[in-house]
Design a protein around this motif. Structure first.
Motif, PDB file in Angstrom:
ATOM      1  N   VAL A 193       0.644  -1.106  -0.082  1.00 46.72           N
ATOM      2  CA  VAL A 193       0.029  -0.063   0.091  1.00 46.72           C
ATOM      3  C   VAL A 193       0.859   1.323  -0.158  1.00 46.72           C
ATOM      4  O   VAL A 193       0.481   2.286  -0.618  1.00 46.72           O
ATOM      5  CB  VAL A 193      -0.981  -0.114   1.150  1.00 46.72           C
ATOM      6  CG1 VAL A 193      -1.663   1.464   1.451  1.00 46.72           C
ATOM      7  CG2 VAL A 193      -2.075  -0.871   1.098  1.00 46.72           C
ATOM      8  N   LEU A 194       2.099   1.198   0.809  1.00 49.12           N
ATOM      9  CA  LEU A 194       2.745   2.379   0.924  1.00 49.12           C
ATOM     10  C   LEU A 194       3.392   2.696  -0.628  1.00 49.12           C
ATOM     11  O   LEU A 194       3.518   3.808  -0.980  1.00 49.12           O
ATOM     12  CB  LEU A 194       3.807   2.306   1.866  1.00 49.12           C
ATOM     13  CG  LEU A 194       3.331   2.315   3.472  1.00 49.12           C
ATOM     14  CD1 LEU A 194       4.556   2.037   4.443  1.00 49.12           C
ATOM     15  CD2 LEU A 194       2.628   3.734   3.559  1.00 49.12           C
ATOM     16  N   GLU A 195       3.957   1.491  -1.110  1.00 48.23           N
ATOM     17  CA  GLU A 195       4.703   1.625  -2.434  1.00 48.23           C
ATOM     18  C   GLU A 195       3.685   2.190  -3.469  1.00 48.23           C
ATOM     19  O   GLU A 195       4.003   3.220  -4.358  1.00 48.23           O
ATOM     20  CB  GLU A 195       5.323   0.218  -2.900  1.00 48.23           C
ATOM     21  CG  GLU A 195       5.966   0.441  -4.132  1.00 48.23           C
ATOM     22  CD  GLU A 195       6.594  -0.889  -4.393  1.00 48.23           C
ATOM     23  OE1 GLU A 195       7.017  -1.238  -5.555  1.00 48.23           O
ATOM     24  OE2 GLU A 195       6.329  -1.746  -3.716  1.00 48.23           O
TER      25      GLU A 195
ATOM     26  N   GLY B  17      -3.985  16.001  -4.099  1.00 45.66           N
ATOM     27  CA  GLY B  17      -5.474  16.103  -4.369  1.00 45.66           C
ATOM     28  C   GLY B  17      -6.156  15.408  -5.089  1.00 45.66           C
ATOM     29  O   GLY B  17      -7.145  14.751  -4.904  1.00 45.66           O
ATOM     30  N   ALA B  18      -5.483  14.830  -6.318  1.00 46.71           N
ATOM     31  CA  ALA B  18      -6.251  14.014  -7.196  1.00 46.71           C
ATOM     32  C   ALA B  18      -6.073  12.775  -6.739  1.00 46.71           C
ATOM     33  O   ALA B  18      -6.777  11.659  -7.545  1.00 46.71           O
ATOM     34  CB  ALA B  18      -5.405  14.516  -8.686  1.00 46.71           C
ATOM     35  N   THR B  19      -5.308  12.149  -5.916  1.00 48.25           N
ATOM     36  CA  THR B  19      -5.171  10.780  -5.725  1.00 48.25           C
ATOM     37  C   THR B  19      -6.168  10.289  -4.365  1.00 48.25           C
ATOM     38  O   THR B  19      -6.284  11.215  -3.519  1.00 48.25           O
ATOM     39  CB  THR B  19      -3.746  10.421  -4.905  1.00 48.25           C
ATOM     40  OG1 THR B  19      -2.710  10.706  -5.830  1.00 48.25           O
ATOM     41  CG2 THR B  19      -3.546   9.218  -4.737  1.00 48.25           C
ATOM     42  N   THR B  20      -6.978   9.405  -4.643  1.00 44.24           N
ATOM     43  CA  THR B  20      -7.943   8.955  -3.773  1.00 44.24           C
ATOM     44  C   THR B  20      -7.430   7.510  -3.079  1.00 44.24           C
ATOM     45  O   THR B  20      -6.831   6.806  -3.613  1.00 44.24           O
ATOM     46  CB  THR B  20      -9.071   8.750  -4.735  1.00 44.24           C
ATOM     47  OG1 THR B  20      -9.112   7.569  -5.417  1.00 44.24           O
ATOM     48  CG2 THR B  20      -9.603  10.002  -5.316  1.00 44.24           C
ATOM     49  N   ILE B  21      -8.216   7.412  -1.929  1.00 48.62           N
ATOM     50  CA  ILE B  21      -8.014   6.115  -0.956  1.00 48.62           C
ATOM     51  C   ILE B  21      -8.422   4.968  -1.940  1.00 48.62           C
ATOM     52  O   ILE B  21      -7.857   3.992  -2.364  1.00 48.62           O
ATOM     53  CB  ILE B  21      -8.695   6.304   0.118  1.00 48.62           C
ATOM     54  CG1 ILE B  21      -7.993   7.105   1.012  1.00 48.62           C
ATOM     55  CG2 ILE B  21      -8.602   4.718   0.858  1.00 48.62           C
ATOM     56  CD1 ILE B  21      -6.594   6.878   1.397  1.00 48.62           C
ATOM     57  N   ALA B  22      -9.546   5.100  -2.688  1.00 49.88           N
ATOM     58  CA  ALA B  22     -10.145   4.113  -3.416  1.00 49.88           C
ATOM     59  C   ALA B  22      -9.224   3.760  -4.673  1.00 49.88           C
ATOM     60  O   ALA B  22      -8.819   2.559  -5.000  1.00 49.88           O
ATOM     61  CB  ALA B  22     -11.442   4.637  -4.252  1.00 49.88           C
ATOM     62  N   ALA B  23      -8.594   4.759  -5.284  1.00 52.01           N
ATOM     63  CA  ALA B  23      -7.464   4.187  -6.353  1.00 52.01           C
ATOM     64  C   ALA B  23      -6.359   3.660  -5.790  1.00 52.01           C
ATOM     65  O   ALA B  23      -5.551   2.487  -6.241  1.00 52.01           O
ATOM     66  CB  ALA B  23      -6.921   5.335  -6.973  1.00 52.01           C
ATOM     67  N   ILE B  24      -5.882   4.148  -4.644  1.00 54.19           N
ATOM     68  CA  ILE B  24      -4.628   3.444  -3.927  1.00 54.19           C
ATOM     69  C   ILE B  24      -4.948   1.764  -3.370  1.00 54.19           C
ATOM     70  O   ILE B  24      -4.268   1.032  -3.921  1.00 54.19           O
ATOM     71  CB  ILE B  24      -4.264   4.077  -2.547  1.00 54.19           C
ATOM     72  CG1 ILE B  24      -3.546   5.442  -3.118  1.00 54.19           C
ATOM     73  CG2 ILE B  24      -3.153   3.344  -1.809  1.00 54.19           C
ATOM     74  CD1 ILE B  24      -3.432   6.448  -1.943  1.00 54.19           C
ATOM     75  N   ALA B  25      -6.177   1.876  -2.856  1.00 56.09           N
ATOM     76  CA  ALA B  25      -6.617   0.636  -2.622  1.00 56.09           C
ATOM     77  C   ALA B  25      -6.618  -0.353  -3.757  1.00 56.09           C
ATOM     78  O   ALA B  25      -6.273  -1.835  -3.531  1.00 56.09           O
ATOM     79  CB  ALA B  25      -7.956   0.499  -1.533  1.00 56.09           C
ATOM     80  N   ALA B  26      -7.331  -0.014  -4.857  1.00 59.83           N
ATOM     81  CA  ALA B  26      -7.336  -0.728  -5.858  1.00 59.83           C
ATOM     82  C   ALA B  26      -6.288  -1.382  -6.762  1.00 59.83           C
ATOM     83  O   ALA B  26      -6.071  -2.196  -6.976  1.00 59.83           O
ATOM     84  CB  ALA B  26      -8.341  -0.123  -7.020  1.00 59.83           C
TER      85      ALA B  26
ATOM     86  N   SER C 285      -8.776  -3.509   0.250  1.00 62.89           N
ATOM     87  CA  SER C 285     -10.143  -2.998   0.438  1.00 62.89           C
ATOM     88  C   SER C 285      -9.777  -1.357   0.820  1.00 62.89           C
ATOM     89  O   SER C 285      -8.860  -1.069   1.763  1.00 62.89           O
ATOM     90  CB  SER C 285     -11.057  -3.369   1.348  1.00 62.89           C
ATOM     91  OG  SER C 285     -10.387  -3.404   2.776  1.00 62.89           O
ATOM     92  N   ALA C 286     -10.622  -0.270   0.380  1.00 61.52           N
ATOM     93  CA  ALA C 286     -10.552   0.981   0.925  1.00 61.52           C
ATOM     94  C   ALA C 286     -10.497   1.012   2.597  1.00 61.52           C
ATOM     95  O   ALA C 286      -9.794   1.855   3.439  1.00 61.52           O
ATOM     96  CB  ALA C 286     -11.444   1.694   0.176  1.00 61.52           C
ATOM     97  N   GLU C 287     -11.409   0.363   2.909  1.00 55.78           N
ATOM     98  CA  GLU C 287     -11.682   0.217   4.501  1.00 55.78           C
ATOM     99  C   GLU C 287     -10.368  -0.340   5.109  1.00 55.78           C
ATOM    100  O   GLU C 287      -9.989   0.134   6.151  1.00 55.78           O
ATOM    101  CB  GLU C 287     -12.714  -1.089   4.784  1.00 55.78           C
ATOM    102  CG  GLU C 287     -14.379  -0.472   4.456  1.00 55.78           C
ATOM    103  CD  GLU C 287     -14.414  -0.782   3.041  1.00 55.78           C
ATOM    104  OE1 GLU C 287     -15.292  -0.034   2.442  1.00 55.78           O
ATOM    105  OE2 GLU C 287     -13.626  -1.266   2.214  1.00 55.78           O
ATOM    106  N   SER C 288      -9.555  -1.307   4.455  1.00 60.36           N
ATOM    107  CA  SER C 288      -8.448  -1.676   5.285  1.00 60.36           C
ATOM    108  C   SER C 288      -7.209  -0.749   5.253  1.00 60.36           C
ATOM    109  O   SER C 288      -6.466  -0.414   6.211  1.00 60.36           O
ATOM    110  CB  SER C 288      -7.808  -2.819   4.605  1.00 60.36           C
ATOM    111  OG  SER C 288      -7.376  -2.557   3.179  1.00 60.36           O
TER     112      SER C 288
END
Length: 214
Positions: free
Chosen positions: A27-29, A41-50, A55-58
């Motif tokens: 996830v960090l990488e 601003g343009a980066t979302t948790i959903a995009a990172i998780a996917a 999961s975004a929740e994790s």
């Protein structure tokens, strides 16, 4: 039979911890890559998780959101590239090196290792803070305060070893170290002026020696 069950549970727990560590690092990488490419601003948790396959929740559970992720990325960058963290190696150098010049050389080498990892992350935080994000403004303040405290600790060691230049106070020595380790210093010389990392590290070492040593 009871011993077998306990061993199995211990193995399962070890496996879960290993998977959790692997997931965190992935996830960090991924987050680092997306943040530096697309911006805060343009980066979302959903995009990172996917992208990380979790999961975004994790991600929220582990890091508490975007600002927590950036903070963790910064902390990970400070470790450097070796198996032993850069901070630990710095502390060890202050004990092992017998001369002030050798110590400054080691500190310069560490600066050239850590700066390429840290500088772009700090720039990300600075840009987000300048854009009005309160969490990033607070994180930037905390980072700078932590970096200064680290330099103050280093300066005290130099003074205690009796190698600090005559007339130079510990606070002044800390200020010098703080200035030389500024991410902007690395950006100006390496990113903007195309110095090599080796040239940068040697410059830091010579500059610290000239400014700090008796």
């Amino acid at each position: 039979m009871k011993k077998t069950v306990n061993s199995s549970r211990s193995y399962d727990a070890t496996g879960r911890r290993a998977r959790a560590v692997a997931n965190r690092e992935r996830v960090l990488e991924v987050a680092r890559t997306l943040f530096l490419h697309d911006g805060y601003g343009a980066t979302t948790i959903a995009a990172i998780a996917a992208s990380a396959g979790v999961s975004a929740e994790s991600v929220y559970k582990s890091f508490g959101g975007k600002s927590g992720l950036v903070s963790a990325i910064h902390e990970r960058s400070l470790l450097g590239e070796g198996e032993v963290s850069a901070e630990q190696r710095s502390d060890l150098a202050q004990v092992e090196e017998t001369s002030g010049f050798a110590l400054m050389h080691r500190l310069g080498e560490l600066a050239s290792e850590v700066a390429p990892l840290v500088a772009p992350v700090v720039r990300l935080i600075q840009d987000a803070a300048a854009g009005g994000d309160p969490a990033m403004r607070e994180l930037l303040r905390e980072i700078e305060q932590s970096r200064y405290q680290r330099m103050l600790r280093n300066a005290r060691v130099v003074a205690e070893r009796g190698i600090l230049a005559y007339g130079l106070s510990v606070d002044q020595a800390a200020d010098v170290m703080w200035a030389y380790t500024a991410p902007e210093f690395y950006e100006n010389l390496v990113v903007n002026r195309a110095w090599t990392r080796t040239q940068f590290g040697e410059f830091i070492a010579r500059g610290l020696a000239a400014a700090l040593l008796d």
